[in-house]
Design a protein around this motif. Structure first.
Motif, PDB file in Angstrom:
ATOM      1  N   PHE A   1     -12.080  -0.213   4.104  1.00 41.18           N
ATOM      2  CA  PHE A   1     -11.183   0.899   3.810  1.00 41.18           C
ATOM      3  C   PHE A   1     -10.422   1.335   5.051  1.00 41.18           C
ATOM      4  CE2 PHE A   1     -10.409   5.425   2.439  1.00 41.18           C
ATOM      5  CZ  PHE A   1      -9.512   5.084   1.428  1.00 41.18           C
TER       6      PHE A   1
ATOM      7  N   PRO B   1       0.774  -1.236   0.000  1.00 42.12           N
ATOM      8  CA  PRO B   1       0.000   0.000   0.000  1.00 42.12           C
ATOM      9  C   PRO B   1       0.803   1.281   0.000  1.00 42.12           C
ATOM     10  CG  PRO B   1      -1.011  -1.587   1.472  1.00 42.12           C
ATOM     11  CD  PRO B   1       0.272  -2.189   0.994  1.00 42.12           C
TER      12      PRO B   1
ATOM     13  N   ILE C   1      -6.777   3.330  -6.046  1.00 41.16           N
ATOM     14  CA  ILE C   1      -7.705   2.393  -5.422  1.00 41.16           C
ATOM     15  C   ILE C   1      -8.870   2.150  -6.372  1.00 41.16           C
ATOM     16  CG2 ILE C   1      -7.126   3.090  -3.073  1.00 41.16           C
ATOM     17  CD1 ILE C   1      -9.708   4.767  -3.060  1.00 41.16           C
TER      18      ILE C   1
END
Length: 206
Positions: A99, A3, A160
């Motif tokens: 999320f 990420p 994303i």
């Protein structure tokens, strides 16, 4: 793709110089602040609270950040409001919690658990100040929003998939949220403006 691989350099810069000495000092004096997985635990407790409130919606009245109740001795409210899910929709809660889990993992990877936990704790203090001194809404909305803004600042070009369909860069989503936030602040009375700023104190400071 990890990420926050694209933000690794930014994370390392925060441990250099005077800032690095501060975090090293804090790690020695309060090692418990570096407990890993705290934000993931918050996400799990949000999920459990969602299930509990589905059975008894009135239970939320025991959790709000209510200054008057806190003055009467219900000090658990200083913490429990962070476990209140931001929606009671079974559809939306899935995306919200997923999320939040993503943000918790990503920011802990970039900053380490110590800085992330202090960031979140500072946000909680800001929310408390907002509630006690400005009459701000007793909500964790801005606290969670600060996590999103922190991620978008560190990795603006990270992509994303919104609802697993629409591919978009974080910076664009952040600008949209910031726009709505500014519109909300513009229409709010002065006390509410101050409460919003106080609730986002962690992002502004970090």
């Amino acid at each position: 793709q990890r990420p926050l691989a694209v933000a690794a350099d930014a994370g390392r810069l925060m441990t250099d110089g005077a800032a690095g000495k501060f975090w090293a000092f804090l790690e020695r004096r309060a090692p418990w602040l570096g407990t890993p997985g705290v934000l993931r635990a918050v996400v799990i407790l949000n999920a459990l609270m969602f299930a509990l409130l589905a059975l008894d919606p009135d239970y939320v009245d025991m959790l709000w950040l209510d200054p008057e109740k806190i003055r009467q001795g219900e000090i658990w409210r200083l913490v429990t409001y962070i476990f209140i899910p931001q929606t009671q929709s079974l559809f939306w809660i899935f995306f919200v919690l997923l999320f939040m889990w993503f943000l918790a993992n990503a920011l802990e990877e970039a900053w380490g658990p110590l800085k992330l936990n202090v960031f979140y704790l500072t946000g909680m203090i800001g929310c408390t100040v907002a509630a006690f001194f400005f009459g701000g809404a007793p909500s964790n909305t801005f606290l969670n929003l600060s996590l999103f803004f922190a991620f978008a600042t560190l990795a603006p070009n990270y992509e994303i998939f919104l609802f697993f369909i629409l591919r978009v860069k974080m910076k664009y989503v952040a600008w949209v949220f910031a726009g709505f936030l500014l519109l909300q602040m513009a229409a709010a009375p002065l006390a509410d403006k101050a409460a919003m700023v106080a609730s986002l104190a962690n992002y502004l400071l970090f």
